[in-house]
Motif scaffolding. Sequence first.
Motif, mmCIF file in Angstrom:
data_model
loop_
_atom_site.group_PDB
_atom_site.id
_atom_site.type_symbol
_atom_site.label_atom_id
_atom_site.label_comp_id
_atom_site.label_asym_id
_atom_site.label_seq_id
_atom_site.Cartn_x
_atom_site.Cartn_y
_atom_site.Cartn_z
ATOM 1 N N PHE A 95 12.984 -10.356 0.705
ATOM 2 C CA PHE A 95 11.621 -10.757 -0.413
ATOM 3 C C PHE A 95 11.508 -12.189 -0.533
ATOM 4 C CE2 PHE A 95 13.060 -6.650 -3.146
ATOM 5 C CZ PHE A 95 12.432 -5.968 -2.261
ATOM 6 N N ASP A 96 12.246 -13.134 -0.465
ATOM 7 C CA ASP A 96 12.077 -14.626 -0.323
ATOM 8 C C ASP A 96 11.089 -15.031 0.726
ATOM 9 O OD1 ASP A 96 13.642 -14.933 -2.727
ATOM 10 O OD2 ASP A 96 15.395 -15.237 -1.396
ATOM 11 N N GLU A 97 11.380 -14.358 2.006
ATOM 12 C CA GLU A 97 10.560 -14.710 3.034
ATOM 13 C C GLU A 97 9.281 -14.165 2.868
ATOM 14 O OE1 GLU A 97 10.716 -13.729 7.904
ATOM 15 O OE2 GLU A 97 12.410 -13.090 6.668
ATOM 16 N N ASN A 98 9.114 -13.321 2.310
ATOM 17 C CA ASN A 98 7.621 -12.629 2.237
ATOM 18 C C ASN A 98 6.970 -13.004 0.724
ATOM 19 O OD1 ASN A 98 6.857 -10.489 4.692
ATOM 20 N ND2 ASN A 98 9.284 -10.601 4.076
ATOM 21 N N GLY A 99 7.779 -13.806 -0.017
ATOM 22 C CA GLY A 99 7.139 -14.059 -1.344
ATOM 23 C C GLY A 99 6.725 -13.026 -2.244
ATOM 24 N N ILE A 100 8.082 -12.083 -2.213
ATOM 25 C CA ILE A 100 7.918 -10.778 -3.194
ATOM 26 C C ILE A 100 8.753 -11.139 -4.431
ATOM 27 C CG2 ILE A 100 8.738 -8.196 -3.518
ATOM 28 C CD1 ILE A 100 6.373 -8.852 -1.443
ATOM 29 N N ALA A 101 8.158 -10.955 -5.426
ATOM 30 C CA ALA A 101 8.929 -11.503 -6.845
ATOM 31 C C ALA A 101 9.881 -10.407 -7.076
ATOM 32 C CB ALA A 101 7.940 -11.535 -7.901
ATOM 33 N N TYR A 102 11.109 -10.708 -7.557
ATOM 34 C CA TYR A 102 12.034 -9.704 -7.913
ATOM 35 C C TYR A 102 12.869 -10.486 -9.165
ATOM 36 C CZ TYR A 102 14.958 -13.245 -5.365
ATOM 37 O OH TYR A 102 15.327 -14.335 -4.917
ATOM 38 N N THR A 103 13.564 -9.714 -9.466
ATOM 39 C CA THR A 103 14.698 -9.897 -10.769
ATOM 40 C C THR A 103 16.066 -9.231 -10.297
ATOM 41 O OG1 THR A 103 14.093 -8.068 -12.202
ATOM 42 C CG2 THR A 103 13.098 -10.169 -12.678
ATOM 43 N N LEU A 104 17.255 -9.724 -10.622
ATOM 44 C CA LEU A 104 18.523 -9.205 -10.329
ATOM 45 C C LEU A 104 19.001 -8.390 -11.546
ATOM 46 C CD1 LEU A 104 20.070 -12.283 -8.542
ATOM 47 C CD2 LEU A 104 18.973 -10.370 -7.446
ATOM 48 N N SER A 105 20.257 -7.597 -11.393
ATOM 49 C CA SER A 105 20.587 -6.703 -12.473
ATOM 50 C C SER A 105 21.014 -7.566 -13.540
ATOM 51 C CB SER A 105 21.489 -5.812 -11.670
ATOM 52 O OG SER A 105 22.247 -5.123 -12.863
ATOM 53 N N LEU A 163 1.805 6.760 -7.086
ATOM 54 C CA LEU A 163 0.349 6.212 -6.919
ATOM 55 C C LEU A 163 0.244 5.060 -6.377
ATOM 56 C CD1 LEU A 163 -0.641 7.743 -10.359
ATOM 57 C CD2 LEU A 163 -0.618 8.918 -8.173
ATOM 58 N N CYS A 164 -0.955 4.972 -5.806
ATOM 59 C CA CYS A 164 -1.331 3.607 -4.910
ATOM 60 C C CYS A 164 -2.952 3.564 -5.065
ATOM 61 C CB CYS A 164 -0.717 3.529 -3.505
ATOM 62 S SG CYS A 164 -1.350 4.731 -2.361
ATOM 63 N N GLU A 165 -3.638 2.310 -5.103
ATOM 64 C CA GLU A 165 -4.981 2.097 -4.927
ATOM 65 C C GLU A 165 -5.380 2.279 -3.537
ATOM 66 O OE1 GLU A 165 -8.447 -0.955 -6.656
ATOM 67 O OE2 GLU A 165 -6.097 -1.550 -6.743
ATOM 68 N N ASN A 166 -4.485 1.668 -2.766
ATOM 69 C CA ASN A 166 -5.011 1.610 -1.363
ATOM 70 C C ASN A 166 -4.129 1.717 -0.445
ATOM 71 O OD1 ASN A 166 -5.065 -0.401 1.323
ATOM 72 N ND2 ASN A 166 -7.173 -0.204 0.631
ATOM 73 N N LEU A 167 -4.054 2.745 0.185
ATOM 74 C CA LEU A 167 -2.903 3.198 1.091
ATOM 75 C C LEU A 167 -2.365 2.326 2.194
ATOM 76 C CD1 LEU A 167 -1.118 5.592 1.902
ATOM 77 C CD2 LEU A 167 -2.785 6.625 3.307
ATOM 78 N N GLU A 168 -3.564 1.677 2.734
ATOM 79 C CA GLU A 168 -3.124 0.939 3.860
ATOM 80 C C GLU A 168 -2.341 -0.449 3.396
ATOM 81 O OE1 GLU A 168 -5.709 3.543 5.627
ATOM 82 O OE2 GLU A 168 -5.809 2.193 3.938
ATOM 83 N N ARG A 169 -2.650 -0.944 2.103
ATOM 84 C CA ARG A 169 -2.119 -2.214 1.549
ATOM 85 C C ARG A 169 -0.587 -1.703 1.033
ATOM 86 N NH1 ARG A 169 -4.040 -4.321 -4.271
ATOM 87 N NH2 ARG A 169 -3.116 -2.063 -4.630
ATOM 88 N N SER A 170 -0.338 -0.280 0.722
ATOM 89 C CA SER A 170 1.060 0.098 0.204
ATOM 90 C C SER A 170 1.723 0.349 1.407
ATOM 91 C CB SER A 170 0.898 1.354 -0.481
ATOM 92 O OG SER A 170 0.101 1.120 -1.710
ATOM 93 N N LEU A 171 1.238 0.843 2.578
ATOM 94 C CA LEU A 171 2.076 1.074 3.798
ATOM 95 C C LEU A 171 2.691 -0.033 4.352
ATOM 96 C CD1 LEU A 171 0.134 4.087 5.558
ATOM 97 C CD2 LEU A 171 2.185 4.033 4.716
ATOM 98 N N HIS A 172 1.556 -1.389 4.380
ATOM 99 C CA HIS A 172 2.253 -2.391 4.678
ATOM 100 C C HIS A 172 3.506 -3.083 3.839
ATOM 101 C CE1 HIS A 172 2.288 -6.683 5.999
ATOM 102 N NE2 HIS A 172 2.283 -7.110 4.896
ATOM 103 N N PHE A 173 3.349 -2.884 2.628
ATOM 104 C CA PHE A 173 4.674 -3.106 1.939
ATOM 105 C C PHE A 173 5.740 -2.312 2.256
ATOM 106 C CE2 PHE A 173 7.194 -2.368 -1.906
ATOM 107 C CZ PHE A 173 7.592 -3.593 -2.212
ATOM 108 N N TYR A 174 5.600 -1.148 2.314
ATOM 109 C CA TYR A 174 6.813 -0.153 2.533
ATOM 110 C C TYR A 174 7.351 0.105 4.018
ATOM 111 C CZ TYR A 174 6.513 1.685 -2.153
ATOM 112 O OH TYR A 174 6.474 1.957 -3.649
ATOM 113 N N GLN A 175 6.359 -0.157 5.002
ATOM 114 C CA GLN A 175 6.811 -0.230 6.423
ATOM 115 C C GLN A 175 7.048 -1.424 6.760
ATOM 116 O OE1 GLN A 175 3.044 1.899 7.758
ATOM 117 N NE2 GLN A 175 4.768 2.849 9.050
ATOM 118 N N ASN A 176 6.549 -2.656 6.594
ATOM 119 C CA ASN A 176 6.534 -3.902 7.155
ATOM 120 C C ASN A 176 7.581 -4.641 6.538
ATOM 121 O OD1 ASN A 176 4.666 -2.939 9.004
ATOM 122 N ND2 ASN A 176 2.775 -4.248 8.203
ATOM 123 N N ILE A 177 7.666 -4.706 5.199
ATOM 124 C CA ILE A 177 8.585 -5.291 4.462
ATOM 125 C C ILE A 177 9.920 -4.428 4.036
ATOM 126 C CG2 ILE A 177 9.081 -6.589 2.055
ATOM 127 C CD1 ILE A 177 5.858 -7.208 2.544
#
Length: 205
Positions: free
Chosen positions: A171-181, A91-105
Amino acid sequence: MNSCSSMASLLSPPPTIPLHPKANRTFLSSIFSNPPSKVCRNSSRIGKRHGIFSVTKAKTAVDGDVIEKQPVSLDDKNDYGVVSVHHVGLLCENLERSLHFYQNILGLEINEARPHDKLPYRGAWLWVGSEMIHLMELPNPDPLSGRPPHGGRDRHTCIAIRDVSKLKAIFDENGIAYTLSKSGRPAIFARDPDANALEFTQVDN
């Protein structure tokens, strides 16, 4: 006790506990009709079975005073042909915002062959190898705050990739927060703009 009486006690059969005839038949059939080698056969198939176990089915006897459990062989179940996971719906609130994440990142591509006009909401289908993610612009019943910091302890979608270190750099380049296994294996966890948890695990092929 003399030696004769001792020998007689050893040779005499142990006392038996009377059981209902049908219960006796059920007990014996449960031992011989489902040997472990048969039950756990093909245990590696996804969606079929895991480990060694048997399945029983309760059935009321004709006289109504005993419940008879009949063993059901797992191999007798209908094999409806599990092939793979076809798609995961997010589920997503804004399709364009989600597509930017899934397509561009993440670099996923839209499956243009999937229709959108037949659904009463906006969405997009994204290729993940031979499977897909279906983004659906719908109200999200899950809270966006208070989610576990580590996506592996939340509901998540796991995507197999070939290079975790390269995705980590993205992720680092785009400022995406993450955790490792937490186990140390090559896997990285992140969340999309709607807090949907995603796992990316490194595989050899």
